[in-house]
Enzyme design. Structure first.
Site, PDB file in Angstrom:
ATOM      1  N   LYS A 133       0.758  -1.176  -0.072  1.00 33.03           N
ATOM      2  CA  LYS A 133       0.075  -0.095   0.057  1.00 33.03           C
ATOM      3  C   LYS A 133       1.016   1.335  -0.093  1.00 33.03           C
ATOM      4  CE  LYS A 133      -3.958  -1.950   2.338  1.00 33.03           C
ATOM      5  NZ  LYS A 133      -4.594  -2.034   3.510  1.00 33.03           N
ATOM      6  N   GLU A 203      -2.784  -1.880   9.653  1.00 29.60           N
ATOM      7  CA  GLU A 203      -2.072  -0.961   8.436  1.00 29.60           C
ATOM      8  C   GLU A 203      -3.180   0.280   8.280  1.00 29.60           C
ATOM      9  OE1 GLU A 203       0.261  -2.107   4.855  1.00 29.60           O
ATOM     10  OE2 GLU A 203      -0.423  -4.422   5.489  1.00 29.60           O
ATOM     11  N   HIS A 207      -2.356   4.811   9.446  1.00 33.85           N
ATOM     12  CA  HIS A 207      -2.501   5.998   8.374  1.00 33.85           C
ATOM     13  C   HIS A 207      -3.098   7.138   9.413  1.00 33.85           C
ATOM     14  CE1 HIS A 207      -1.275   4.562   4.475  1.00 33.85           C
ATOM     15  NE2 HIS A 207      -1.823   3.378   4.772  1.00 33.85           N
TER      16      HIS A 207
END
Lengths: 340, 340
Positions: A133, A203, A207
Site C-alpha cells: 500500500k 495498517e 494511517h
C-alpha cells in the site's frame, strides 16, 4: 502459456504453479480465489510458523482449516513443515513455483522489500506480485529494480485494489485527456469482524493521525478494540500515504501531489459505508474539463478486489517473464490478464 | 523510448514519428491531439487525394486548413503531394515513420484489413493502430496475425472508445470476479453537426435495422439528412456488431454473446443524450453478484475518447515493437501508455 504438456491425446496448457506467502485474511482469501481456477494451482503456502508444498496442488480448505485450528499451514499432513524460517526454508527446497503472491502485511514498512531481497539472494527466478500500500514501500522496491532484473525476477508491485485495480483504472481513464488535474480515490470497506483482517486493520490505523506504522503494529488486540469502540467501529482515513501516487507519476500521467486516497472502513458491518470509486479529472485536447468515474460494485469485498487483480497481474507477469522481460512493473503500466 | 539523440549537452529522448491515415473528422482531431505532445510528432498525413510528409513535423492547423479549403492535405506547400494512390505512394517513399494511426472509415468493411495488407506488402516495419468498430472487421485482422508477425508489424486493433477504452475498462473490472455474466456498453454521443463526422455517422446508420454497411456507405448526404430529419437528428442503436465482444472473448474474460453495445447519437446537439458507460456484472469468489461501472465524463467528446486511447495504445505498441514483439494485439490485452 507456452509450456504445454501432453494429456491423453490432446495438448493442454500446463497450469501455472502458484505460491501464497502469508496466510492471514488475505492469504486465505487468495487460496479460495485460486481453488476453482484451471490455469493456476496453489502449490505452496507459508506463514510465520511453517509452510506447505504439494506439486499436484494444495487443498485450500485444508490449508485454511489447519491455519485456523492450529495456527499454521505447516500442520497440514503430509505436505506441511513447521519452521520459523518458513520463506527461507521453502526457497531452499527449490520446489518449482512459477509465481508467488506476497500476501504479507507490510509491517514493518520494509518487510516486503526484505522478502524480495530474500528471493534475489536465493537464486530463485520467476514472478512476484504484491498488494502493498504505502508509497515509501514501493519506493524501496523501485530502488531494487536493477537487482530484480539481474536476478531474472519479474516483480509486479502495487497490484491489489488501491493501489492496483483503481490505479490502473486511473491510468486507463487518463487516455481521454491531454492533461490530468486530479485523481481522487475514495474507498469504502465493510467487514463483519475486524479480527478476520487483523494486519490490514493495523495498517489502516497506521494511517490515522497520532499513529505510526510502528505504533500500530505493536498495538495489542485489546488496544485495537478500545480504539474501535471509541469510533463505533468506523475508521475514517484521509490523505493516506498510498502508492497510487508514485505509480501514476512513474507512468507519466500526473504528479504525485495531484493524487489523493482516502476512505471509510466499517469494522462491524459487512455493508460498505460508501461505494469505492476513483475520479479522474482532466482537460481534453479541445479544452474541456471533465471527470471519468470508475465505481466498484458494493457487493464486491476487499478480498475480491485485491486477490483477483493480484492474480491477474501475476498471470500478466508470467507472460512477461516467459518473454525474458524481468524487473519491476506497477499496476499502472500492465494490463492484468483474466485467470480462468 | 530507448532511441536517444544528443540535443545540446543533454540527452533527450527522440520523439516518436507518427503518421495519420485518413483526414476526415477523426484524422483532423488526431492531428490536433498530437500538436501539443512532446513525445510524438506528426510527420505524415494522408487522405484520398494526397499526402503530406515532413521529417521535422507537420503543422496540424495547416494540414486541417488545406484539407478543409482544398479537399486534401496534399495541397500543403511544400510538403504535400497530390495522388489518388496516397497510401501506396507514401509507403513507397520509405519515409521513417514509427507508427501510423489508421483514422480511416472502415467502409467497405474490409477496407482497413486491406490497408494492413498494403503495409505488409510494402515491407514497412513498425506499429499500426486502428479504432475499428465491427466484430467482422477485427476477425479479418485476426486471420492476419501470423502474417503481421512475420512482417515485423505490431498491430493494435480496436483501440478507440468502443471498442477500446471501454473494452479495456471491462477487462480491468473483470479482475474482481471469478466469473463474468454480462458486459453492457452504452454510449452517448452528441455532435453539433453531423457533417463534421460524415463517415462515422454512416457507420452508425449501417448498424440500424434495414441498413447494411454497403447501403449506408452509398447514401447521399441528402439521404442522410432526410433520415435524420425523421428522427429529429437522433440515432438509437441497439445490439450493435461491435468488436468489444470478440476482444473480451479472446482475452478469456467472457463469451461474446454476453457482451452488448448500444447507444444514442444526437447529431444536432453537442450535449450527450446519455452518459457513456460500461457495466461489468459478475460473481465473486464468495458467490456475490455485483456490478462495476466505468462512466465517461459528459464533457469528453467522441474525438477525445477515441484519439487519446489510440495514441496511448500506439505508444504501448511502440514499446512492444522495440522489444521485438510483433503480431496482433487488442485493447483488452495491453495497458495504453500516457503520451506526454
Amino acid at each position: 502459456m507456452n509450456a504445454e504438456q501432453v494429456t491423453g491425446s490432446t495438448y493442454l496448457p500446463k497450469a501455472m504453479r502458484i505460491g501464497v506467502l502469508g496466510f492471514g485474511g488475505l492469504g486465505q482469501a487468495a487460496a479460495r480465489v485460486l481453488a476453482p481456477k484451471r490455469e493456476m494451482i496453489l502449490v505452496a503456502a507459508a506463514d510465520k510458523q511453517g509452510y506447505a508444498y504439494a506439486a499436484e496442488g494444495l487443498n485450500a480448505q485444508q490449508c485454511i482449516a489447519n491455519y485456523q485450528s492450529h495456527g499454521s499451514v505447516g500442520y497440514l499432513e503430509p505436505f506441511g513443515t513447521l519452521t520459523h524460517r518458513s520463506i527461507e526454508d521453502l526457497l531452499e527446497k527449490s520446489h518449482p513455483v512459477d509465481g508467488y503472491f506476497l500476501a504479507l502485511p507490510n509491517l514493518p514498512n520494509n518487510f516486503i522489500p526484505s522478502v524480495a531481497r530474500q528471493f534475489i539472494k536465493s537464486g530463485w527466478r520467476g514472478v512476484l506480485v504484491d498488494a502493498i500500500k504505502r508509497t515509501s514501500a514501493v519506493e524501496q522496491l523501485l530502488e531494487m529494480k536493477e537487482e530484480l532484473q539481474a536476478a531474472g525476477i519479474t516483480y509486479m508491485t502495487g497490484c491489489g485494489a488501491t493501489p492496483g485495480l483503481l490505479t490502473a483504472a486511473a491510468a486507463l481513464a487518463a487516455q481521454s485527456y491531454a492533461e490530468i488535474h486530479q485523481v481522487e480515490i475514495t474507498f469504502g470497506v465493510g467487514i463483519a469482524n475486524w479480527e478476520a483482517y487483523r494486519a490490514t486493520i493495523r495498517e489502516d490505523i497506521a494511517h490515522m493521525q497520532g499513529f505510526t506504522v510502528e505504533s500500530a503494529r505493536t498495538m495489542t488486540d485489546e488496544e485495537v478494540e478500545a480504539l474501535l469502540d471509541k469510533t463505533n467501529g468506523v475508521l475514517k482515513l484521509e490523505n493516506m500515504e498510498h502508492a497510487d501516487d508514485v505509480m501514476l507519476e512513474l507512468a507519466g500521467i500526473v504528479g504525485r501531489d495531484r493524487v489523493t486516497v482516502g476512505g471509510i472502513v466499517d469494522t462491524r458491518n459487512p455493508k460498505k459505508p460508501i461505494s469505492t470509486n476513483v475520479k479522474i479529472t482532466g482537460r481534453t485536447f479541445e479544452g474541456k474539463i471533465s471527470t471519468h468515474t470508475f465505481t466498484l460494485g458494493d457487493e464486491t469485498s476487499m478480498a475480491a478486489n485485491v486477490c483477483g487483480p493480484a492474480f491477474g497481474y501475476l498471470k500478466a507477469g508470467i507472460g512477461l517473464y516467459q518473454r525474458g522481460i524481468y524487473g519491476l512493473f506497477t499496476a499502472a503500466e500492465i494490463m492484468p490478464q483474466f485467470v480462468k
